[in-house]
Design an enzyme around this catalytic site. Structure first.
Site, PDB file in Angstrom:
ATOM      1  N   GLU A  95       0.774  -1.229  -0.173  1.00  0.00           N
ATOM      2  CA  GLU A  95      -0.161   0.091   0.211  1.00  0.00           C
ATOM      3  C   GLU A  95       0.944   1.299  -0.121  1.00  0.00           C
ATOM      4  O   GLU A  95       1.991   1.183   0.656  1.00  0.00           O
ATOM      5  CB  GLU A  95      -0.726   0.023   1.389  1.00  0.00           C
ATOM      6  CG  GLU A  95      -1.944  -0.949   1.028  1.00  0.00           C
ATOM      7  CD  GLU A  95      -3.071  -0.761   2.350  1.00  0.00           C
ATOM      8  OE1 GLU A  95      -4.179  -1.536   2.083  1.00  0.00           O
ATOM      9  OE2 GLU A  95      -2.620  -0.885   3.297  1.00  0.00           O
ATOM     10  N   CYS A 108       3.438   8.548   1.273  1.00  0.00           N
ATOM     11  CA  CYS A 108       3.888   7.673   2.285  1.00  0.00           C
ATOM     12  C   CYS A 108       4.235   6.385   1.422  1.00  0.00           C
ATOM     13  O   CYS A 108       3.197   5.450   0.929  1.00  0.00           O
ATOM     14  CB  CYS A 108       2.872   7.407   3.349  1.00  0.00           C
ATOM     15  SG  CYS A 108       3.324   6.410   4.718  1.00  0.00           S
ATOM     16  N   CYS A 115       6.412  -6.833   7.547  1.00  0.00           N
ATOM     17  CA  CYS A 115       7.289  -6.117   8.424  1.00  0.00           C
ATOM     18  C   CYS A 115       7.836  -7.456   9.334  1.00  0.00           C
ATOM     19  O   CYS A 115       6.914  -8.301  10.129  1.00  0.00           O
ATOM     20  CB  CYS A 115       6.713  -4.880   9.122  1.00  0.00           C
ATOM     21  SG  CYS A 115       8.011  -4.201  10.241  1.00  0.00           S
ATOM     22  N   CYS A 119       5.671  -4.868  15.844  1.00  0.00           N
ATOM     23  CA  CYS A 119       5.294  -3.705  17.052  1.00  0.00           C
ATOM     24  C   CYS A 119       3.920  -4.174  17.137  1.00  0.00           C
ATOM     25  O   CYS A 119       3.048  -4.180  16.312  1.00  0.00           O
ATOM     26  CB  CYS A 119       5.576  -2.550  16.235  1.00  0.00           C
ATOM     27  SG  CYS A 119       7.240  -2.112  15.901  1.00  0.00           S
ATOM     28  N   CYS A 122       0.869  -1.866  15.480  1.00  0.00           N
ATOM     29  CA  CYS A 122       0.923  -1.701  14.192  1.00  0.00           C
ATOM     30  C   CYS A 122       0.260  -2.827  13.315  1.00  0.00           C
ATOM     31  O   CYS A 122       0.587  -3.844  13.517  1.00  0.00           O
ATOM     32  CB  CYS A 122       2.184  -1.451  13.533  1.00  0.00           C
ATOM     33  SG  CYS A 122       2.582  -1.055  11.921  1.00  0.00           S
ATOM     34  N   SER A 222      10.495   5.804  15.569  1.00  0.00           N
ATOM     35  CA  SER A 222       9.332   5.169  16.187  1.00  0.00           C
ATOM     36  C   SER A 222       9.722   4.967  17.618  1.00  0.00           C
ATOM     37  O   SER A 222      10.091   4.000  18.174  1.00  0.00           O
ATOM     38  CB  SER A 222       8.718   4.399  15.563  1.00  0.00           C
ATOM     39  OG  SER A 222       8.172   4.536  14.069  1.00  0.00           O
ATOM     40  N   CYS A 342      -1.833   6.469  10.066  1.00  0.00           N
ATOM     41  CA  CYS A 342      -0.582   5.639  10.553  1.00  0.00           C
ATOM     42  C   CYS A 342      -0.997   4.453  11.246  1.00  0.00           C
ATOM     43  O   CYS A 342      -1.666   4.349  12.054  1.00  0.00           O
ATOM     44  CB  CYS A 342       0.150   6.888  11.362  1.00  0.00           C
ATOM     45  SG  CYS A 342       1.667   6.403  11.988  1.00  0.00           S
TER      46      CYS A 342
END
Length: 366
Positions: A95, A108, A115, A119, A122, A222, A342
């Site tokens: 995306e 973005c 990933c 986290c 997320c 982050s 986000c």
């Protein structure tokens, strides 16, 4: 030669493109011409590159290609934020999000399919991980977005800023992210200034030094917690690179550029990291680090255990930071009605880690 064997020129920054042309017996300046056609004019047909000779164009048709991901979904939020789902050759999908504002347009960009960092707050982390993106797949996101937004090559830029804050940890794909960023900065490609390209990391400390040496763009970290005990839960990478080690790397990052500062991202999670005590701890640890703090209201996704802090709590937290002299902004949530905000990017990841399966199983038992 089959299509699969052709060189995708989108994988090449200027230095690599020069090597390509020298390798086929051409002058290095051809690289500048072709980069300009591809990235500034959005041309993917060699026959339309009219300042190349007929023979060279024919040779490029035989040996090279300009292949971009396909848009399989195009959504626009009520606030104008736009999200594209892009299908890659291997069936995965990533995306990319465009966020229009009065004085800028920010894209973005994703750097990986999923990933590895997991986290807990997320959505991307919950999708698991498949692989890192190629240079072509990263830079294509600018090309595809510019086309979809109808950019006139002779007009003003629509995309004025790029943030590597999409799916993935960019510093774990440094070999491909670096040439892609060089194209973003190249005057013959996108011509963005370093301060308009931001790399966001969870804190892969050794790679921060490489980034500083190779391509010191704007840096965002982050952080999300002021103590190792809490950050270990939210950002598991912290167990490997704890806060003080990370902040020391941030000081080094800014040392050679007195006017630069690191943006620390802090997602506001109700009852987890949003107390007054947490705010004071944050002030204490940031101390002498040149910094700005972005408070991010949590954006929910399916099966999350977290809730967004209330506006009153976020304002109270912000006021503590400002009173201590920290530049602090509460980020406005954009595109949450299309899951483009986000922490909400998910794509379609062929998960090789089976993390998504385990999380679903755990949720079923709860």
């Amino acid at each position: 030669m089959s299509a699969a064997e052709k060189t995708n020129l989108l994988n090449l920054d200027r230095a690599a493109m020069q090597e390509f042309f020298v390798g086929i017996g051409e002058k290095p300046f051809r690289a500048t011409q072709v980069i300009q056609w591809i990235h500034q004019y959005g041309v993917d047909d060699f026959d339309a590159m009219t300042n190349l000779g007929k023979e060279l164009r024919a040779r490029l048709r035989e040996t090279a290609e300009i292949r971009v991901p396909e848009i399989i979904q195009d959504q626009t939020a009520v606030d104008g934020t736009r999200k594209w789902l892009l299908r890659l050759n291997d069936g995965n999908a990533i995306e990319t999000v465009f966020i229009p504002e009065e004085d800028r347009g920010t894209l973005c960009v994703s750097s990986q399919v999923g990933c590895t960092l997991n986290c807990s707050f997320c959505s991307t982390g919950h999708q698991g991980f498949n692989r890192s993106l190629t240079v072509a797949e990263i830079i294509s996101q600018l090309l595809v977005a510019n086309r979809a937004l109808g950019r006139d090559p002779k007009g003003d830029r629509i995309i004025t800023n790029v943030v590597l804050m999409g799916m993935g940890e960019p510093l774990l794909n440094f070999d491909n992210v670096l040439p892609a960023m060089r194209l973003m900065l190249d005057d013959y490609a996108y011509g963005l200034s370093r301060r308009r390209v931001t790399l966001s990391t969870a804190g892969v400390v050794p790679m921060l030094d490489h980034l500083r040496e190779e391509c010191p763009v704007s840096l965002a970290v982050s952080l999300h917690a002021p103590s190792d005990a809490l950050r270990d839960q939210l950002v598991p990478l912290n167990k490997k690179y704890p806060i003080q080690e990370l902040l020391e790397a941030c000081r080094r990052y800014c040392a050679d550029s007195p006017r630069s500062r690191v943006t620390f991202e802090y997602v506001m999670l109700e009852g987890v990291n949003d107390s007054i005590e947490h705010a004071h701890e944050l002030v204490k640890i940031l101390g002498d680090v040149p910094s700005k703090v972005n408070l991010i209201p949590f954006n929910p996704f399916p099966q999350t255990q977290y809730r967004r802090s209330s506006k009153q709590v976020i304002d109270r937290f912000r006021d503590v930071l400002i009173a201590a002299g920290l530049t602090t902004i509460t980020r406005k949530t954009r595109g949450d009605d299309i899951d483009a905000a986000c922490g909400q990017l998910a794509g379609r990841v062929q998960d090789r880690t089976r993390r998504r399966e385990r999380l679903a199983l755990r949720a079923g038992r709860a």
